[in-house]
Design a protein around this motif. Structure first.
Motif, PDB file in Angstrom:
ATOM      1  N   GLY A 472     -12.658 -48.387 -87.687  1.00 55.27           N
ATOM      2  CA  GLY A 472     -12.769 -47.841 -89.034  1.00 55.27           C
ATOM      3  C   GLY A 472     -13.947 -46.879 -89.112  1.00 55.27           C
ATOM      4  N   VAL A 473     -15.060 -47.275 -88.492  1.00 55.80           N
ATOM      5  CA  VAL A 473     -16.255 -46.419 -88.480  1.00 55.80           C
ATOM      6  C   VAL A 473     -15.947 -45.137 -87.696  1.00 55.80           C
ATOM      7  CG1 VAL A 473     -18.630 -46.232 -87.627  1.00 55.80           C
ATOM      8  CG2 VAL A 473     -17.838 -48.366 -88.691  1.00 55.80           C
ATOM      9  N   LEU A 474     -15.297 -45.287 -86.548  1.00 59.05           N
ATOM     10  CA  LEU A 474     -14.974 -44.113 -85.731  1.00 59.05           C
ATOM     11  C   LEU A 474     -14.088 -43.145 -86.517  1.00 59.05           C
ATOM     12  CD1 LEU A 474     -14.946 -42.526 -83.075  1.00 59.05           C
ATOM     13  CD2 LEU A 474     -13.090 -44.021 -82.272  1.00 59.05           C
ATOM     14  N   ALA A 475     -13.068 -43.696 -87.181  1.00 58.06           N
ATOM     15  CA  ALA A 475     -12.181 -42.833 -87.970  1.00 58.06           C
ATOM     16  C   ALA A 475     -12.991 -42.107 -89.041  1.00 58.06           C
ATOM     17  CB  ALA A 475     -11.069 -43.660 -88.605  1.00 58.06           C
ATOM     18  N   GLY A 476     -13.939 -42.806 -89.643  1.00 56.23           N
ATOM     19  CA  GLY A 476     -14.789 -42.197 -90.666  1.00 56.23           C
ATOM     20  C   GLY A 476     -15.581 -41.018 -90.112  1.00 56.23           C
ATOM     21  N   THR A 477     -16.172 -41.170 -88.929  1.00 55.26           N
ATOM     22  CA  THR A 477     -16.956 -40.060 -88.360  1.00 55.26           C
ATOM     23  C   THR A 477     -16.033 -38.893 -87.992  1.00 55.26           C
ATOM     24  OG1 THR A 477     -16.843 -40.920 -86.120  1.00 55.26           O
ATOM     25  CG2 THR A 477     -18.751 -41.573 -87.396  1.00 55.26           C
ATOM     26  N   LEU A 478     -14.747 -39.185 -87.787  1.00 56.34           N
ATOM     27  CA  LEU A 478     -13.798 -38.111 -87.486  1.00 56.34           C
ATOM     28  C   LEU A 478     -13.184 -37.519 -88.758  1.00 56.34           C
ATOM     29  CD1 LEU A 478     -11.987 -39.787 -84.449  1.00 56.34           C
ATOM     30  CD2 LEU A 478     -13.479 -37.774 -84.356  1.00 56.34           C
ATOM     31  N   GLY A 479     -13.740 -37.897 -89.896  1.00 62.10           N
ATOM     32  CA  GLY A 479     -13.316 -37.293 -91.159  1.00 62.10           C
ATOM     33  C   GLY A 479     -12.034 -37.880 -91.721  1.00 62.10           C
ATOM     34  N   LEU A 480     -11.693 -39.104 -91.304  1.00 63.98           N
ATOM     35  CA  LEU A 480     -10.479 -39.741 -91.826  1.00 63.98           C
ATOM     36  C   LEU A 480     -10.861 -40.886 -92.753  1.00 63.98           C
ATOM     37  CD1 LEU A 480      -8.599 -39.973 -88.434  1.00 63.98           C
ATOM     38  CD2 LEU A 480      -7.812 -38.652 -90.410  1.00 63.98           C
ATOM     39  N   ALA A 481     -10.082 -41.058 -93.812  1.00 59.44           N
ATOM     40  CA  ALA A 481     -10.383 -42.145 -94.750  1.00 59.44           C
ATOM     41  C   ALA A 481     -10.092 -43.494 -94.106  1.00 59.44           C
ATOM     42  CB  ALA A 481      -9.559 -41.980 -96.022  1.00 59.44           C
ATOM     43  N   ARG A 482      -9.108 -43.527 -93.223  1.00 59.93           N
ATOM     44  CA  ARG A 482      -8.782 -44.797 -92.543  1.00 59.93           C
ATOM     45  C   ARG A 482      -8.157 -44.482 -91.190  1.00 59.93           C
ATOM     46  NH1 ARG A 482      -5.281 -44.017 -96.553  1.00 59.93           N
ATOM     47  NH2 ARG A 482      -6.630 -45.131 -97.974  1.00 59.93           N
ATOM     48  N   VAL A 483      -8.066 -45.527 -90.381  1.00 56.12           N
ATOM     49  CA  VAL A 483      -7.459 -45.373 -89.057  1.00 56.12           C
ATOM     50  C   VAL A 483      -5.969 -45.088 -89.255  1.00 56.12           C
ATOM     51  CG1 VAL A 483      -6.977 -46.529 -86.858  1.00 56.12           C
ATOM     52  CG2 VAL A 483      -9.104 -47.025 -88.081  1.00 56.12           C
ATOM     53  N   PRO A 484      -5.455 -44.013 -88.652  1.00 54.28           N
ATOM     54  CA  PRO A 484      -4.017 -43.747 -88.839  1.00 54.28           C
ATOM     55  C   PRO A 484      -3.160 -44.765 -88.094  1.00 54.28           C
ATOM     56  CG  PRO A 484      -4.983 -42.121 -87.370  1.00 54.28           C
ATOM     57  CD  PRO A 484      -6.092 -43.031 -87.794  1.00 54.28           C
ATOM     58  N   THR A 485      -1.899 -44.880 -88.491  1.00 52.95           N
ATOM     59  CA  THR A 485      -0.990 -45.775 -87.769  1.00 52.95           C
ATOM     60  C   THR A 485      -0.667 -45.151 -86.413  1.00 52.95           C
ATOM     61  OG1 THR A 485       0.957 -44.692 -88.628  1.00 52.95           O
ATOM     62  CG2 THR A 485       0.097 -46.548 -89.906  1.00 52.95           C
ATOM     63  N   LEU A 486      -0.112 -45.948 -85.525  1.00 56.51           N
ATOM     64  CA  LEU A 486       0.214 -45.443 -84.186  1.00 56.51           C
ATOM     65  C   LEU A 486       1.139 -44.239 -84.259  1.00 56.51           C
ATOM     66  CD1 LEU A 486       0.849 -48.592 -81.978  1.00 56.51           C
ATOM     67  CD2 LEU A 486      -1.070 -47.012 -81.906  1.00 56.51           C
ATOM     68  N   ASP A 487       2.089 -44.279 -85.183  1.00 48.40           N
ATOM     69  CA  ASP A 487       3.057 -43.176 -85.288  1.00 48.40           C
ATOM     70  C   ASP A 487       2.407 -41.882 -85.739  1.00 48.40           C
ATOM     71  OD1 ASP A 487       4.979 -44.891 -84.628  1.00 48.40           O
ATOM     72  OD2 ASP A 487       5.671 -45.278 -86.683  1.00 48.40           O
ATOM     73  N   ARG A 488       1.391 -42.028 -86.579  1.00 47.24           N
ATOM     74  CA  ARG A 488       0.796 -40.842 -87.190  1.00 47.24           C
ATOM     75  C   ARG A 488      -0.390 -40.288 -86.401  1.00 47.24           C
ATOM     76  NH1 ARG A 488       1.857 -41.951 -92.780  1.00 47.24           N
ATOM     77  NH2 ARG A 488       4.120 -41.866 -92.900  1.00 47.24           N
ATOM     78  N   ALA A 489      -0.980 -41.104 -85.529  1.00 52.92           N
ATOM     79  CA  ALA A 489      -2.283 -40.752 -84.957  1.00 52.92           C
ATOM     80  C   ALA A 489      -2.251 -39.411 -84.233  1.00 52.92           C
ATOM     81  CB  ALA A 489      -2.745 -41.850 -84.012  1.00 52.92           C
ATOM     82  N   LEU A 490      -1.171 -39.179 -83.470  1.00 54.28           N
ATOM     83  CA  LEU A 490      -1.118 -37.967 -82.654  1.00 54.28           C
ATOM     84  C   LEU A 490      -1.010 -36.713 -83.510  1.00 54.28           C
ATOM     85  CD1 LEU A 490      -1.216 -37.416 -79.664  1.00 54.28           C
ATOM     86  CD2 LEU A 490       1.266 -37.666 -79.562  1.00 54.28           C
ATOM     87  N   ASP A 491      -0.362 -36.839 -84.649  1.00 51.22           N
ATOM     88  CA  ASP A 491      -0.114 -35.652 -85.475  1.00 51.22           C
ATOM     89  C   ASP A 491      -1.025 -35.569 -86.688  1.00 51.22           C
ATOM     90  OD1 ASP A 491       2.005 -35.052 -83.795  1.00 51.22           O
ATOM     91  OD2 ASP A 491       3.266 -36.520 -84.854  1.00 51.22           O
ATOM     92  N   ALA A 492      -2.029 -36.446 -86.757  1.00 49.26           N
ATOM     93  CA  ALA A 492      -2.919 -36.386 -87.925  1.00 49.26           C
ATOM     94  C   ALA A 492      -3.532 -34.981 -87.990  1.00 49.26           C
ATOM     95  CB  ALA A 492      -4.007 -37.439 -87.794  1.00 49.26           C
ATOM     96  N   PRO A 493      -3.449 -34.299 -89.133  1.00 45.63           N
ATOM     97  CA  PRO A 493      -3.952 -32.929 -89.207  1.00 45.63           C
ATOM     98  C   PRO A 493      -5.440 -32.877 -88.869  1.00 45.63           C
ATOM     99  CG  PRO A 493      -2.946 -33.615 -91.292  1.00 45.63           C
ATOM    100  CD  PRO A 493      -2.931 -34.797 -90.393  1.00 45.63           C
ATOM    101  N   LEU A 494      -5.819 -31.824 -88.154  1.00 48.53           N
ATOM    102  CA  LEU A 494      -7.210 -31.704 -87.730  1.00 48.53           C
ATOM    103  C   LEU A 494      -8.009 -30.807 -88.665  1.00 48.53           C
ATOM    104  CD1 LEU A 494      -6.680 -31.069 -83.904  1.00 48.53           C
ATOM    105  CD2 LEU A 494      -7.235 -33.225 -85.020  1.00 48.53           C
ATOM    106  N   ALA A 495      -7.387 -29.660 -89.032  1.00 49.37           N
ATOM    107  CA  ALA A 495      -8.153 -28.606 -89.714  1.00 49.37           C
ATOM    108  C   ALA A 495      -8.776 -29.126 -90.997  1.00 49.37           C
ATOM    109  CB  ALA A 495      -7.221 -27.437 -90.027  1.00 49.37           C
TER     110      ALA A 495
END
Ligand code: MSP
Length: 514
Positions: A472-495
């Motif tokens: 959860g902390v790692l996702a936060g430092t990467l600018g995400l509100a929460r850890v994405p699901t396995l299906d979504r993780a690869l395509d989570a928008p970066l920009a």
């Protein structure tokens, strides 16, 4: 859409403190429950405490407590331990709950009504610690329990028996027809080996005069239910499959009512496989309920060559390890270190080695990536169509899923850690510090940083079931509100994601000297 999942741990005896062995089973089940939730399955995760029987009554007396006072205290201790270990159970069952007692009573009545129970004289030996009966040929030297080596008591009394033997053939047929019903195969073979001998009937009662702390038999209240039968039924109680208030034919036996039953997976240590793979399925067959879909019997945590157990006074307190290294490191160590199904030795050295893996590989990667994005791109995550690490990431995802579905959790975590190692090598190969020095290579640098951020996002998803807080902390430092699901993780928008340079995920710590 994934189907529903119902996972269980054993219910732990309310006579002793939780230790690493209990914690391991519970964490293993928690990791699986979190994995299933991540894949979108509606998941129910059951744990609890086993509160009846002479062992509890004797321990309470020793402490000057009533049995229920001891159970209240110990159920609290287990709940606290599971809170500290971040266990996401949905239901904590206690066998002294009125609802459970009503379901046990309904089971006993059903077995009786269907002619599966008879009364007979019992002559044999009893180990109170294991709550098991033994015949003379089973005993160790000097009339001791073959499992725990404590002295056994000779007992002669009248008991009620369940006609377990009549289900032997059906049980063998079931095990043979379903090669992955008992996992791993070595344990399945043991059970099949055991079933080559004629199966005896199971004593399911104790006289009130000797054991009063239990559920009275509805057809003869002078006797209480054998604690193992009472305990196993907890899995059905918590599923809602039996309605003891309904008329006998509408209670759920034979004609199922909507519930979580059958369990998808019973997780336990190999010490209690026979009760789960022989007693339990035959009771279910007799009551016309479906069998659990899978049974996973894991190995033991050893200290040196010996099983860690309260009685041997060699237990490791999981909460003490949490104090020094944090809960996620303990969860990581236990699941990563023990090949699911085999034994493993607990040593402080191995604990540190596994911790170093977290800090040197994963923690190092996270800190490099986030600090480079902070330094070179002012914290704004660049977008890039570049596909650095795409093959490795896709492969890791596939391997991870296969291992998790195959209940080889240590391999699943290994696959995730291999991906982190690849990513660290990618940093070395791409030399982003050199790309940063040359303005013409800005698109290359964007690609490096975006690829690494994508890979870290996937790692957060892969490792979230085992390390929910840190990921959860790692996702936060990467600018995400929460850890994405396995299906979504690869395509989570970066920009546009704002990356921050967090504190080290796994700071260096020293174990307090013994
Ligand atoms: N109350 C029964 C279970 C009833 S389930 C219907 C019982 N309780 S227990 O408190 O003794 O817990 C046994 C379980 O704890 C084992 O099956 C295993 O899951 C876990 N472990 C206890 N010691 C262990 C190790 N040393 N190593 C690994 N797990 C072990 O049996």
């Amino acid at each position: 859409m994934s189907r529903r999942r119902y996972l269980t741990t054993p219910i732990y005896y309310a006579s002793g403190e939780p230790h690493i062995g209990h914690a391991y089973t519970t964490i293993l089940t928690d990791v699986l429950a979190r994995f299933h939730r991540q894949t979108g399955a509606e998941t129910r995760f059951l744990t609890g405490t086993d509160e009846h029987g002479p062992k509890i009554a004797e321990e309470a007396a020793r402490r000057g407590l009533t049995p229920i006072e001891l159970c209240d205290r110990m159920a609290g201790r287990f709940r606290e331990a599971w809170d500290e270990l971040d266990i996401s159970f949905d239901r904590f069952i206690r066998t002294t709950e009125a609802d459970h007692i009503a379901v046990v009573t309904a089971f006993l009545q059903r077995l009786h009504d269907k002619g599966h129970i008879y009364k007979d004289r019992y002559l044999g030996w009893y180990c109170i610690h294991e709550e098991r009966y033994w015949t003379e040929k089973d005993l160790g030297p000097g009339e001791t329990c073959p499992d725990c080596r404590r002295p056994v008591r000779q007992i002669e009394e009248v008991n009620y028996f369940f006609r377990m033997s009549t289900f032997q053939e059906r049980l063998v047929g079931h095990i043979e027809a379903n090669p992955d019903w008992i996992i791993p195969a070595v344990r399945r073979n043991e059970v099949l080996g055991f079933l080559q001998q004629p199966l005896e009937d199971l004593s399911i009662s104790r006289p009130q005069s000797r054991v009063s702390w239990g559920v009275p038999l509805p057809f003869d209240p002078e006797h209480v239910c054998y604690v193992w039968v009472d305990a196993l039924i907890n899995y059905v109680t918590a599923s809602g499959a039996i309605d003891p208030e309904a008329a006998p034919d509408e209670q759920g036996f034979g004609a199922p009512i909507e519930s979580w039953w059958p369990a998808d997976l019973h997780v336990m240590g190999k010490d209690i496989l026979t009760t789960h793979a022989v007693y339990w399925p035959t009771i279910l067959m007799a009551c016309e309920l479906e069998l659990p879909r899978h049974i996973l019997a894991h190995g033991w945590w050893l200290v040196g060559e010996t099983k860690m157990s309260k009685s041997l006074q060699n237990v490791v307190d999981p909460l003490a390890l949490i104090a020094t290294h944090g809960v996620d490191a303990v969860r990581w160590y236990l699941v990563r270190e023990m090949p699911t199904g085999s034994d493993a030795s607990y040593t402080p050295e191995r604990f540190l080695t596994r911790y170093d893996e977290l800090s040197n590989v994963l923690g190092n990667l996270a800190s490099r990536v986030t600090s480079m994005i902070a330094r070179y791109r002012d914290g704004a995550l660049p977008d890039s169509a570049g596909q650095g690490l795409a093959t490795e990431t896709g492969e890791a995802l596939g391997r991870y899923r296969d291992f998790m579905n195959g209940l080889r959790l240590h391999r699943a975590l290994g696959a995730a850690m291999d991906l982190a190692r690849h990513a660290n090598r990618y940093v070395e190969e791409r030399e982003p510090w050199a790309q940063a020095r040359d303005p013409e290579r800005a698109p290359d640098l964007d690609e490096t940083l975006a690829s690494l951020a994508r890979c870290l996002t996937v790692l957060a998803a892969l490792l979230e079931p085992v390390m929910p807080a840190k990921m959860g902390v790692l996702a936060g430092t990467l600018g995400l509100a929460r850890v994405p699901t396995l299906d979504r993780a690869l395509d989570a928008p970066l920009a546009g994601r704002a990356v921050t340079r967090g504190k080290p995920l796994f700071p260096r710590v020293r174990l307090p000297s013994a």
